[in-house]
Design a protein around this motif. Structure first.
Motif, mmCIF file in Angstrom:
data_model
loop_
_atom_site.group_PDB
_atom_site.id
_atom_site.type_symbol
_atom_site.label_atom_id
_atom_site.label_comp_id
_atom_site.label_asym_id
_atom_site.label_seq_id
_atom_site.Cartn_x
_atom_site.Cartn_y
_atom_site.Cartn_z
ATOM 1 N N ALA A 158 47.582 23.509 21.382
ATOM 2 C CA ALA A 158 46.636 22.826 20.502
ATOM 3 C C ALA A 158 47.076 21.384 20.242
ATOM 4 O O ALA A 158 46.252 20.495 20.041
ATOM 5 C CB ALA A 158 46.492 23.583 19.186
ATOM 6 N N THR B 64 45.601 28.559 23.997
ATOM 7 C CA THR B 64 45.002 28.281 22.694
ATOM 8 C C THR B 64 46.056 28.152 21.602
ATOM 9 O O THR B 64 45.970 27.274 20.737
ATOM 10 C CB THR B 64 44.016 29.408 22.322
ATOM 11 O OG1 THR B 64 43.006 29.497 23.326
ATOM 12 C CG2 THR B 64 43.358 29.133 20.984
ATOM 13 N N PRO C 178 41.824 21.642 18.791
ATOM 14 C CA PRO C 178 41.386 22.994 18.446
ATOM 15 C C PRO C 178 40.596 23.636 19.584
ATOM 16 O O PRO C 178 39.801 22.974 20.257
ATOM 17 C CB PRO C 178 40.505 22.782 17.207
ATOM 18 C CG PRO C 178 40.959 21.479 16.643
ATOM 19 C CD PRO C 178 41.348 20.637 17.815
ATOM 20 N N SER C 179 40.822 24.930 19.785
ATOM 21 C CA SER C 179 40.118 25.642 20.843
ATOM 22 C C SER C 179 39.960 27.103 20.452
ATOM 23 O O SER C 179 40.556 27.570 19.485
ATOM 24 C CB SER C 179 40.879 25.529 22.170
ATOM 25 O OG SER C 179 42.163 26.124 22.066
ATOM 26 N N GLN C 180 39.174 27.801 21.220
ATOM 27 C CA GLN C 180 38.962 29.222 20.969
ATOM 28 C C GLN C 180 38.797 29.948 22.295
ATOM 29 O O GLN C 180 38.386 29.363 23.301
ATOM 30 C CB GLN C 180 37.718 29.437 20.095
ATOM 31 C CG GLN C 180 36.446 28.856 20.678
ATOM 32 C CD GLN C 180 35.260 28.998 19.759
ATOM 33 O OE1 GLN C 180 34.522 29.983 19.845
ATOM 34 N NE2 GLN C 180 35.065 28.018 18.877
ATOM 35 N N THR D 161 36.835 22.533 21.667
ATOM 36 C CA THR D 161 35.698 21.981 20.933
ATOM 37 C C THR D 161 35.510 20.492 21.205
ATOM 38 O O THR D 161 34.402 20.024 21.472
ATOM 39 C CB THR D 161 35.882 22.204 19.417
ATOM 40 O OG1 THR D 161 36.184 23.573 19.182
ATOM 41 C CG2 THR D 161 34.620 21.796 18.665
ATOM 42 N N LYS E 68 47.418 16.890 10.900
ATOM 43 C CA LYS E 68 47.501 18.303 11.259
ATOM 44 C C LYS E 68 48.704 18.620 12.137
ATOM 45 O O LYS E 68 49.023 19.778 12.344
ATOM 46 C CB LYS E 68 46.218 18.735 11.988
ATOM 47 C CG LYS E 68 45.032 18.967 11.065
ATOM 48 C CD LYS E 68 43.921 19.678 11.807
ATOM 49 C CE LYS E 68 42.838 20.148 10.838
ATOM 50 N NZ LYS E 68 41.798 20.933 11.531
#
Length: 228
Positions: free
Chosen positions: A126, A122, A131-133, A151, A36
């Motif tokens: 990354a 965010t 991954p985050s929100q 996460t 990724k």
């Protein structure tokens, strides 16, 4: 007593494995994350890794996140916790241009600035945390989007070490964001599921009262056995 993370053999630093899950699972997750990483991610990871290597005085020939993890493990082994925190703050100063620090320190505390910090983290980090929100919390009786929920923290997952999380990530990051960018930050790692909350606009508790610093080693961490 601190756990040892490296053994020395024929003048080479040999990392000791830390296992809290099966090796096959770890390998699959590592490959997944590497796949990724885009060009910006790889550039940022390698830059931060080289900064940490320069600070420790120990180079490694790895690339990508694996190189950053090894550099961090050397720092954890070679320096005491206070020195580790200063080393990370020094490295973080190289991740952004100086005008960003001057600009952010000029911004008054507000809902807008807290939400900008959360959104910026965010989007731009990354590669470091995974991954985050953005989530909401209550600030002075109002709801605002000032929380970053990670996460599963990439750094904690890759290092598998509570001490490295607190001394090479949580504590120096909190200090760096507050002192260099003018924004209070509290990071709350969850060592059970490896998630983390970053709450912008909230000062962290004193180190003597911080639950994260009272967290014991992972039960199956092999480093737990390698002590002075």
């Amino acid at each position: 007593m601190e756990a040892k993370f490296f053994a020395y053999k024929k003048n080479k630093v040999v990392p000791q494995a830390v296992c809290i899950r099966s090796s096959s699972t770890n390998q699959q997750q590592h490959v997944h994350m590497v796949g990724k990483d885009n060009w910006f991610d790889r550039l940022a990871i390698n830059h931060l890794s080289k900064c940490v290597q320069h600070a420790t005085g120990v180079r490694n020939n790895k690339s990508g996140y694996e190189s950053l993890v090894e550099a961090a493990m050397v720092a954890s082994h070679k320096f005491d916790p206070i020195q580790q925190r200063h080393l990370v703050i020094q490295a973080l100063h190289t991740t952004l241009p100086n005008f960003i620090f001057s600009l952010t320190r000029m911004l008054p505390p507000s809902k807008f600035t807290r939400q900008v910090f959360a959104a910026f983290t965010t989007f731009f980090f990354a590669w470091l945390i995974g991954p985050s929100q953005v989530r909401e919390s209550e600030v002075n009786g109002r709801r605002e989007k000032n929380v970053v929920y990670v996460t599963k923290c990439r750094f904690l997952e890759e290092t598998n070490c509570v001490g490295m999380c607190t001394n090479l990530c949580k504590i120096p990051t909190q200090s760096f964001i507050k002192d260099s960018m003018g924004m209070p930050l509290t990071m709350i790692p969850n060592f059970d599921d490896m998630s983390c909350e970053m709450i912008f606009g909230k000062d962290p508790p004193p180190l003597s009262d911080d639950p994260a610093l009272k967290q014991p080693c992972y039960q199956l961490c092999t480093n737990f056995k390698l002590r002075d």
